[in-house]
Design a protein around this motif. Sequence first.
Motif, PDB file in Angstrom:
ATOM      1  N   SER A  32       0.829  -1.199   0.000  1.00  0.00           N
ATOM      2  CA  SER A  32       0.000   0.000   0.000  1.00  0.00           C
ATOM      3  C   SER A  32       0.866   1.253   0.000  1.00  0.00           C
ATOM      4  CB  SER A  32      -0.955   0.005   1.189  1.00  0.00           C
ATOM      5  OG  SER A  32      -0.241   0.080   2.403  1.00  0.00           O
ATOM      6  N   LYS A  33       2.027   1.187   0.655  1.00  0.00           N
ATOM      7  CA  LYS A  33       2.938   2.335   0.636  1.00  0.00           C
ATOM      8  C   LYS A  33       3.522   2.536  -0.757  1.00  0.00           C
ATOM      9  CE  LYS A  33       4.247   2.138   5.478  1.00  0.00           C
ATOM     10  NZ  LYS A  33       5.332   1.956   6.450  1.00  0.00           N
ATOM     11  N   ILE A  34       3.875   1.443  -1.400  1.00  0.00           N
ATOM     12  CA  ILE A  34       4.407   1.532  -2.764  1.00  0.00           C
ATOM     13  C   ILE A  34       3.329   2.054  -3.710  1.00  0.00           C
ATOM     14  CG2 ILE A  34       5.272   0.177  -4.713  1.00  0.00           C
ATOM     15  CD1 ILE A  34       6.685  -1.619  -2.663  1.00  0.00           C
ATOM     16  N   SER A  35       2.119   1.567  -3.529  1.00  0.00           N
ATOM     17  CA  SER A  35       0.997   2.030  -4.352  1.00  0.00           C
ATOM     18  C   SER A  35       0.761   3.521  -4.154  1.00  0.00           C
ATOM     19  CB  SER A  35      -0.256   1.234  -3.990  1.00  0.00           C
ATOM     20  OG  SER A  35      -1.392   1.787  -4.590  1.00  0.00           O
ATOM     21  N   GLY A  36       0.841   3.972  -2.900  1.00  0.00           N
ATOM     22  CA  GLY A  36       0.686   5.398  -2.606  1.00  0.00           C
ATOM     23  C   GLY A  36       1.784   6.228  -3.245  1.00  0.00           C
ATOM     24  N   PHE A  37       2.997   5.697  -3.246  1.00  0.00           N
ATOM     25  CA  PHE A  37       4.111   6.409  -3.864  1.00  0.00           C
ATOM     26  C   PHE A  37       3.866   6.611  -5.350  1.00  0.00           C
ATOM     27  CE2 PHE A  37       8.063   6.032  -6.311  1.00  0.00           C
ATOM     28  CZ  PHE A  37       8.702   7.186  -5.889  1.00  0.00           C
ATOM     29  N   PHE A  38       3.476   5.536  -6.043  1.00  0.00           N
ATOM     30  CA  PHE A  38       3.256   5.653  -7.481  1.00  0.00           C
ATOM     31  C   PHE A  38       2.040   6.507  -7.804  1.00  0.00           C
ATOM     32  CE2 PHE A  38       6.087   1.904  -7.697  1.00  0.00           C
ATOM     33  CZ  PHE A  38       7.005   2.440  -8.578  1.00  0.00           C
ATOM     34  N   ALA A  39       1.048   6.520  -6.927  1.00  0.00           N
ATOM     35  CA  ALA A  39      -0.099   7.417  -7.119  1.00  0.00           C
ATOM     36  C   ALA A  39       0.355   8.868  -7.020  1.00  0.00           C
ATOM     37  CB  ALA A  39      -1.175   7.120  -6.090  1.00  0.00           C
ATOM     38  N   GLY A  40       1.275   9.150  -6.082  1.00  0.00           N
ATOM     39  CA  GLY A  40       1.823  10.502  -5.958  1.00  0.00           C
ATOM     40  C   GLY A  40       2.649  10.897  -7.163  1.00  0.00           C
ATOM     41  N   VAL A  41       3.425   9.941  -7.677  1.00  0.00           N
ATOM     42  CA  VAL A  41       4.229  10.210  -8.875  1.00  0.00           C
ATOM     43  C   VAL A  41       3.330  10.539 -10.053  1.00  0.00           C
ATOM     44  CG1 VAL A  41       5.781   9.156 -10.573  1.00  0.00           C
ATOM     45  CG2 VAL A  41       6.216   8.864  -8.145  1.00  0.00           C
ATOM     46  N   LYS A  42       2.255   9.777 -10.205  1.00  0.00           N
ATOM     47  CA  LYS A  42       1.317  10.019 -11.305  1.00  0.00           C
ATOM     48  C   LYS A  42       0.667  11.390 -11.168  1.00  0.00           C
ATOM     49  CE  LYS A  42      -2.659   8.017 -13.628  1.00  0.00           C
ATOM     50  NZ  LYS A  42      -3.664   6.935 -13.628  1.00  0.00           N
ATOM     51  N   ALA A  43       0.330  11.777  -9.950  1.00  0.00           N
ATOM     52  CA  ALA A  43      -0.268  13.092  -9.723  1.00  0.00           C
ATOM     53  C   ALA A  43       0.720  14.207 -10.052  1.00  0.00           C
ATOM     54  CB  ALA A  43      -0.737  13.207  -8.277  1.00  0.00           C
ATOM     55  N   GLU A  44       1.988  14.023  -9.691  1.00  0.00           N
ATOM     56  CA  GLU A  44       2.995  15.036  -9.990  1.00  0.00           C
ATOM     57  C   GLU A  44       3.257  15.149 -11.491  1.00  0.00           C
ATOM     58  OE1 GLU A  44       4.406  17.301  -7.985  1.00  0.00           O
ATOM     59  OE2 GLU A  44       3.103  16.522  -6.418  1.00  0.00           O
ATOM     60  N   PHE A  45       3.227  14.031 -12.205  1.00  0.00           N
ATOM     61  CA  PHE A  45       3.409  14.080 -13.656  1.00  0.00           C
ATOM     62  C   PHE A  45       2.292  14.865 -14.312  1.00  0.00           C
ATOM     63  CE2 PHE A  45       6.717  10.788 -13.722  1.00  0.00           C
ATOM     64  CZ  PHE A  45       7.482  11.258 -14.775  1.00  0.00           C
ATOM     65  N   GLY A  46       1.117  14.836 -13.720  1.00  0.00           N
ATOM     66  CA  GLY A  46       0.007  15.610 -14.263  1.00  0.00           C
ATOM     67  C   GLY A  46       0.216  17.105 -14.125  1.00  0.00           C
ATOM     68  N   LYS A  47       1.058  17.529 -13.179  1.00  0.00           N
ATOM     69  CA  LYS A  47       1.303  18.952 -12.940  1.00  0.00           C
ATOM     70  C   LYS A  47       2.403  19.521 -13.825  1.00  0.00           C
ATOM     71  CE  LYS A  47       0.086  18.558  -8.064  1.00  0.00           C
ATOM     72  NZ  LYS A  47       0.591  18.688  -6.690  1.00  0.00           N
ATOM     73  N   ILE A  48       3.138  18.659 -14.519  1.00  0.00           N
ATOM     74  CA  ILE A  48       4.261  19.118 -15.328  1.00  0.00           C
ATOM     75  C   ILE A  48       3.751  19.880 -16.552  1.00  0.00           C
ATOM     76  CG2 ILE A  48       6.201  18.387 -16.768  1.00  0.00           C
ATOM     77  CD1 ILE A  48       6.534  15.994 -14.919  1.00  0.00           C
ATOM     78  N   ILE A  49       4.389  20.996 -16.833  1.00  0.00           N
ATOM     79  CA  ILE A  49       4.077  21.764 -18.042  1.00  0.00           C
ATOM     80  C   ILE A  49       5.193  21.472 -19.034  1.00  0.00           C
ATOM     81  CG2 ILE A  49       3.755  24.052 -19.018  1.00  0.00           C
ATOM     82  CD1 ILE A  49       2.883  24.961 -16.212  1.00  0.00           C
ATOM     83  N   TRP A  50       4.891  20.655 -20.024  1.00  0.00           N
ATOM     84  CA  TRP A  50       5.893  20.255 -21.005  1.00  0.00           C
ATOM     85  C   TRP A  50       6.091  21.367 -22.026  1.00  0.00           C
ATOM     86  CZ3 TRP A  50       8.582  16.157 -19.730  1.00  0.00           C
ATOM     87  CH2 TRP A  50       8.016  15.213 -18.893  1.00  0.00           C
ATOM     88  N   PRO A  51       7.336  21.629 -22.464  1.00  0.00           N
ATOM     89  CA  PRO A  51       7.582  22.679 -23.451  1.00  0.00           C
ATOM     90  C   PRO A  51       7.070  22.263 -24.830  1.00  0.00           C
ATOM     91  CG  PRO A  51       9.618  21.513 -22.948  1.00  0.00           C
ATOM     92  CD  PRO A  51       8.577  21.001 -22.005  1.00  0.00           C
ATOM     93  N   THR A  52       6.710  23.267 -25.614  1.00  0.00           N
ATOM     94  CA  THR A  52       6.240  22.990 -26.972  1.00  0.00           C
ATOM     95  C   THR A  52       7.436  22.720 -27.881  1.00  0.00           C
ATOM     96  OG1 THR A  52       6.336  25.320 -27.614  1.00  0.00           O
ATOM     97  CG2 THR A  52       4.268  24.531 -26.638  1.00  0.00           C
ATOM     98  N   ARG A  53       7.154  22.241 -29.063  1.00  0.00           N
ATOM     99  CA  ARG A  53       8.221  21.950 -30.022  1.00  0.00           C
ATOM    100  C   ARG A  53       8.988  23.217 -30.390  1.00  0.00           C
ATOM    101  NH1 ARG A  53       9.420  17.730 -33.440  1.00  0.00           N
ATOM    102  NH2 ARG A  53      10.467  18.286 -35.371  1.00  0.00           N
TER     103      ARG A  53
END
Length: 92
Positions: A32-53
């Motif tokens: 459950s701790k590992i699952s929580g970690f990866f859920a947090g990682v997924k949430a943080e990836f959603g916050k990333i603003i990727w640069p345009t080409r």
Amino acid sequence: MEETKAVQNSSETSEKKSSAKKSKNKEDGVFSKISGFFAGVKAEFGKIIWPTRDDIVKQTTAVVVVSAVCCALIALLDIVFEYGVNVITSIF
């Protein structure tokens, strides 16, 4: 007397809360701790603003141009210092 009872009651309440937290932590397994970690990682990836080409092309161009200018400057300084050292060594 009443004051000491109030203090004792509050300390008993805090002890109950801490024991509840300890038992809850024991219930939380490794998975459950590992699952929580990866859920947090997924949430943080959603916050990333990727640069345009276009941004990537502009930044890459700027890096290549600045690198070329620095390379030319270092080559020029190398030639100047080489000439200066040759002049000094020819005098002596």
